[in-house]
Scaffold this motif. Structure first.
Motif, PDB file in Angstrom:
ATOM      1  N   GLU A   1      35.886  42.896  54.268  1.00  0.00           N
ATOM      2  CA  GLU A   1      36.816  43.608  53.392  1.00  0.00           C
ATOM      3  C   GLU A   1      37.749  42.626  52.681  1.00  0.00           C
ATOM      4  OE1 GLU A   1      40.184  47.134  53.777  1.00  0.00           O
ATOM      5  OE2 GLU A   1      38.730  46.857  55.384  1.00  0.00           O
ATOM      6  N   SER A   2      38.175  41.596  53.389  1.00  0.00           N
ATOM      7  CA  SER A   2      39.075  40.602  52.779  1.00  0.00           C
ATOM      8  C   SER A   2      38.375  39.855  51.642  1.00  0.00           C
ATOM      9  CB  SER A   2      39.582  39.619  53.831  1.00  0.00           C
ATOM     10  OG  SER A   2      38.500  38.940  54.441  1.00  0.00           O
ATOM     11  N   THR A   3      37.064  39.702  51.743  1.00  0.00           N
ATOM     12  CA  THR A   3      36.313  39.041  50.675  1.00  0.00           C
ATOM     13  C   THR A   3      36.311  39.914  49.423  1.00  0.00           C
ATOM     14  OG1 THR A   3      34.938  37.933  52.313  1.00  0.00           O
ATOM     15  CG2 THR A   3      34.083  38.012  50.067  1.00  0.00           C
ATOM     16  N   VAL A   4      36.142  41.219  49.591  1.00  0.00           N
ATOM     17  CA  VAL A   4      36.204  42.142  48.448  1.00  0.00           C
ATOM     18  C   VAL A   4      37.577  42.052  47.800  1.00  0.00           C
ATOM     19  CG1 VAL A   4      36.195  44.584  47.755  1.00  0.00           C
ATOM     20  CG2 VAL A   4      34.434  43.724  49.308  1.00  0.00           C
ATOM     21  N   SER A   5      38.621  42.041  48.623  1.00  0.00           N
ATOM     22  CA  SER A   5      39.983  41.934  48.085  1.00  0.00           C
ATOM     23  C   SER A   5      40.151  40.638  47.300  1.00  0.00           C
ATOM     24  CB  SER A   5      41.008  41.990  49.216  1.00  0.00           C
ATOM     25  OG  SER A   5      40.934  43.225  49.880  1.00  0.00           O
ATOM     26  N   TRP A   6      39.581  39.557  47.798  1.00  0.00           N
ATOM     27  CA  TRP A   6      39.667  38.279  47.099  1.00  0.00           C
ATOM     28  C   TRP A   6      38.890  38.328  45.778  1.00  0.00           C
ATOM     29  CZ3 TRP A   6      36.191  34.420  45.665  1.00  0.00           C
ATOM     30  CH2 TRP A   6      36.779  33.248  45.195  1.00  0.00           C
ATOM     31  N   TYR A   7      37.672  38.913  45.797  1.00  0.00           N
ATOM     32  CA  TYR A   7      36.890  39.045  44.556  1.00  0.00           C
ATOM     33  C   TYR A   7      37.693  39.810  43.504  1.00  0.00           C
ATOM     34  CZ  TYR A   7      32.483  37.702  46.931  1.00  0.00           C
ATOM     35  OH  TYR A   7      31.488  37.052  47.605  1.00  0.00           O
ATOM     36  N   ILE A   8      38.341  40.876  43.924  1.00  0.00           N
ATOM     37  CA  ILE A   8      39.108  41.691  42.974  1.00  0.00           C
ATOM     38  C   ILE A   8      40.331  40.933  42.478  1.00  0.00           C
ATOM     39  CG2 ILE A   8      40.545  43.773  42.805  1.00  0.00           C
ATOM     40  CD1 ILE A   8      38.324  45.200  44.391  1.00  0.00           C
ATOM     41  N   HIS A   9      40.997  40.218  43.367  1.00  0.00           N
ATOM     42  CA  HIS A   9      42.143  39.405  42.966  1.00  0.00           C
ATOM     43  C   HIS A   9      41.721  38.366  41.916  1.00  0.00           C
ATOM     44  CE1 HIS A   9      45.794  37.008  43.254  1.00  0.00           C
ATOM     45  NE2 HIS A   9      45.041  35.952  43.467  1.00  0.00           N
ATOM     46  N   GLU A  10      40.627  37.666  42.186  1.00  0.00           N
ATOM     47  CA  GLU A  10      40.130  36.661  41.242  1.00  0.00           C
ATOM     48  C   GLU A  10      39.682  37.302  39.929  1.00  0.00           C
ATOM     49  OE1 GLU A  10      40.108  33.151  41.550  1.00  0.00           O
ATOM     50  OE2 GLU A  10      41.485  33.777  43.138  1.00  0.00           O
ATOM     51  N   ALA A  11      39.058  38.463  40.024  1.00  0.00           N
ATOM     52  CA  ALA A  11      38.605  39.167  38.824  1.00  0.00           C
ATOM     53  C   ALA A  11      39.796  39.542  37.947  1.00  0.00           C
ATOM     54  CB  ALA A  11      37.809  40.409  39.213  1.00  0.00           C
ATOM     55  N   LYS A  12      40.868  40.017  38.570  1.00  0.00           N
ATOM     56  CA  LYS A  12      42.058  40.393  37.805  1.00  0.00           C
ATOM     57  C   LYS A  12      42.638  39.188  37.080  1.00  0.00           C
ATOM     58  CE  LYS A  12      43.537  44.425  40.468  1.00  0.00           C
ATOM     59  NZ  LYS A  12      44.557  44.958  41.396  1.00  0.00           N
ATOM     60  N   LYS A  13      42.674  38.034  37.771  1.00  0.00           N
ATOM     61  CA  LYS A  13      43.174  36.814  37.125  1.00  0.00           C
ATOM     62  C   LYS A  13      42.301  36.450  35.921  1.00  0.00           C
ATOM     63  CE  LYS A  13      43.414  33.557  40.203  1.00  0.00           C
ATOM     64  NZ  LYS A  13      43.667  32.547  41.232  1.00  0.00           N
ATOM     65  N   GLN A  14      40.983  36.513  36.110  1.00  0.00           N
ATOM     66  CA  GLN A  14      40.075  36.164  35.016  1.00  0.00           C
ATOM     67  C   GLN A  14      40.165  37.162  33.871  1.00  0.00           C
ATOM     68  OE1 GLN A  14      36.133  35.425  36.779  1.00  0.00           O
ATOM     69  NE2 GLN A  14      36.513  33.296  36.222  1.00  0.00           N
ATOM     70  N   LEU A  15      40.290  38.441  34.200  1.00  0.00           N
ATOM     71  CA  LEU A  15      40.400  39.463  33.154  1.00  0.00           C
ATOM     72  C   LEU A  15      41.675  39.265  32.335  1.00  0.00           C
ATOM     73  CD1 LEU A  15      39.127  42.629  35.045  1.00  0.00           C
ATOM     74  CD2 LEU A  15      38.014  41.483  33.106  1.00  0.00           C
ATOM     75  N   LYS A  16      42.788  38.943  33.017  1.00  0.00           N
ATOM     76  CA  LYS A  16      44.026  38.672  32.286  1.00  0.00           C
ATOM     77  C   LYS A  16      43.831  37.500  31.332  1.00  0.00           C
ATOM     78  CE  LYS A  16      47.427  40.471  35.512  1.00  0.00           C
ATOM     79  NZ  LYS A  16      48.460  40.158  36.508  1.00  0.00           N
TER      80      LYS A  16
END
Length: 173
Positions: free
Chosen positions: A152-167
């Motif tokens: 689950e923590s890996t999914v949270s990290w993927y989403i965190h990184e995705a948000k940074k890249q999307l910004k």
């Protein structure tokens, strides 16, 4: 269809009951197609993938293990089938416009959502998959982790990184 009815159909389908399997497919087909469309953004390709998923489900239903949710198993098969399709098409296809249901939104909001989903398509595979499972499919981080076979923590990290890249991508345009 409630949970006990689905469980009964699953037991019958895994034992080879074709009518029970058909009832399960009828229940899940819309989800299968919707998920394929969110990943691929093209009706014809999504229909092809949905049909392939149905074939795969038919070939492997007898091996379904009730230790996981049936919907999680279906998500995994859809995701793997989409990935296989994308690998085959990678050199031939451009990313088509992703359209997301935007119940009651203005055309300006719809345009922003479409642009956002186009940017999501540019993310690395695992980040894109996590974002689509959580935000487009409405899965929890835990459910997405089961589909992606990670923590689950890996999914949270993927989403965190995705948000940074999307910004960064949004400010780059």
């Amino acid at each position: 269809m409630n949970q006990p009815e689905e469980q009964a159909l699953l037991l019958q389908a895994t034992a080879g009951d074709v009518q029970a399997f058909s009832a399960l497919l009828e229940k899940y087909y819309t989800m299968i197609y919707r998920m394929a469309f969110r990943w691929l953004g093209n009706q014809d390709d999504s229909e092809d993938v949905a049909q392939e998923v149905c074939i795969k489900l038919g070939r492997s239903i007898h091996g379904f293990q009730a230790n996981s949710k049936f919907s999680t198993w279906v998500y995994k098969i859809v995701l793997n089938t989409v990935r296989d399709f994308q690998r085959k098409q990678r050199n031939h296809a451009n990313i088509d416009e992703i359209s997301v249901a935007t119940n009651g939104n203005t055309s300006e909001q719809q345009m922003h959502n479409t642009q956002l989903w186009q940017l999501v398509q540019q993310l690395p595979d695992k980040q894109r998959d996590a974002v689509l499972l959580v935000y487009a499919e409405g899965l929890s981080h835990s459910e997405a982790a089961n589909v992606l076979d990670c923590k689950e923590s890996t999914v949270s990290w993927y989403i965190h990184e995705a948000k940074k890249q999307l910004k960064a991508l949004m400010h780059h345009d």
